[in-house]
Design a protein around this motif. Structure first.
Motif: not given
Length: 219
Positions: A21-50
């Motif tokens: 397994s792994a833990i990725f940390t990703i720098e971003a700006e727009k997708v951080l807006e209104e996002s919180k722990i537990g939300d889903s973000i697609s990373v290169n098409g893969v649904c990941l949980t913040v």
């Protein structure tokens, strides 16, 4: 659920690898807006949980299944990735319904310029190609694209300048591996047609579901 419309391209700032397994940390700006722990973000098409979030980045745990099914394991510190937040019910569905659950990985076979567009030909296995149809939808690294051509070995998409500029497609080369998610509707219809659950074998009994049934029920 996602739309396949990339909101921004982020950058992998750190990767902590475990055995499977792994833990990725990703720098971003727009997708951080209104996002919180537990939300889903697609990373290169893969649904990941913040799992952690700051003003400049977010972190996500990547399990063994996700690494096995996708190309995420090939990413390195500094890699640029397509990002999209989960859609809201008030969001325009500009692409198509994308779950963020990858069906497999394809490989870019050729890249050809065609006036203002660029054609990408992608090799994939038969399990993916069986759901690919001309003018149908496919998600490539989380990008909703329209299939322009297909055969029993590969398929092609024609990409406009805006899509290339708004994603990491412009960085892809011949031989690059990409995450592929098929249109989920085809898979559900197939499941209904083969209720015994084994589509690799000839049906042992007649199903009551046929084209007339599907049309009458809105498919």
């Amino acid at each position: 659920m996602f739309t396949g419309i990339v909101e921004e391209v982020g950058r992998v700032s750190s990767i902590k690898n475990s055995t499977n397994s792994a833990i990725f940390t990703i720098e971003a700006e727009k997708v951080l807006e209104e996002s919180k722990i537990g939300d889903s973000i697609s990373v290169n098409g893969v649904c990941l949980t913040v799992t952690d979030i700051s003003s400049k980045s977010f972190s996500a745990d990547i399990m063994h299944e996700s690494l096995k099914r996708s190309s995420l394991g090939e990413l390195k510190k500094g890699s640029r990735v397509n990002l999209e937040r989960a859609l809201k019910l008030s969001t325009r569905l500009g692409g198509h319904i994308v779950s963020g659950h990858i069906d497999g990985v394809g490989k870019i076979k050729s890249i050809k310029k065609d006036d203002n567009a660029v054609w990408y030909c992608i090799e994939a296995n038969e399990k993916i190609l069986k759901y690919i149809i001309e003018k149908g939808s496919v998600a490539i690294d989380g990008i909703s694209l329209t299939v322009a051509e297909e055969n029993d070995k590969d398929f092609s998409v024609s990409v406009i300048p805006h899509t290339r500029a708004a994603s990491n497609l412009s960085e892809k080369k011949i031989g690059s591996r990409v995450n592929i998610e098929n249109d989920c509707i085809a898979k559900y219809v197939e499941k209904l047609l083969y209720l015994d659950g084994d589509i690799s074998k000839e049906k042992s009994k007649e199903s009551n579901i046929d084209m007339k049934f599907l049309i009458e029920n809105g498919f």
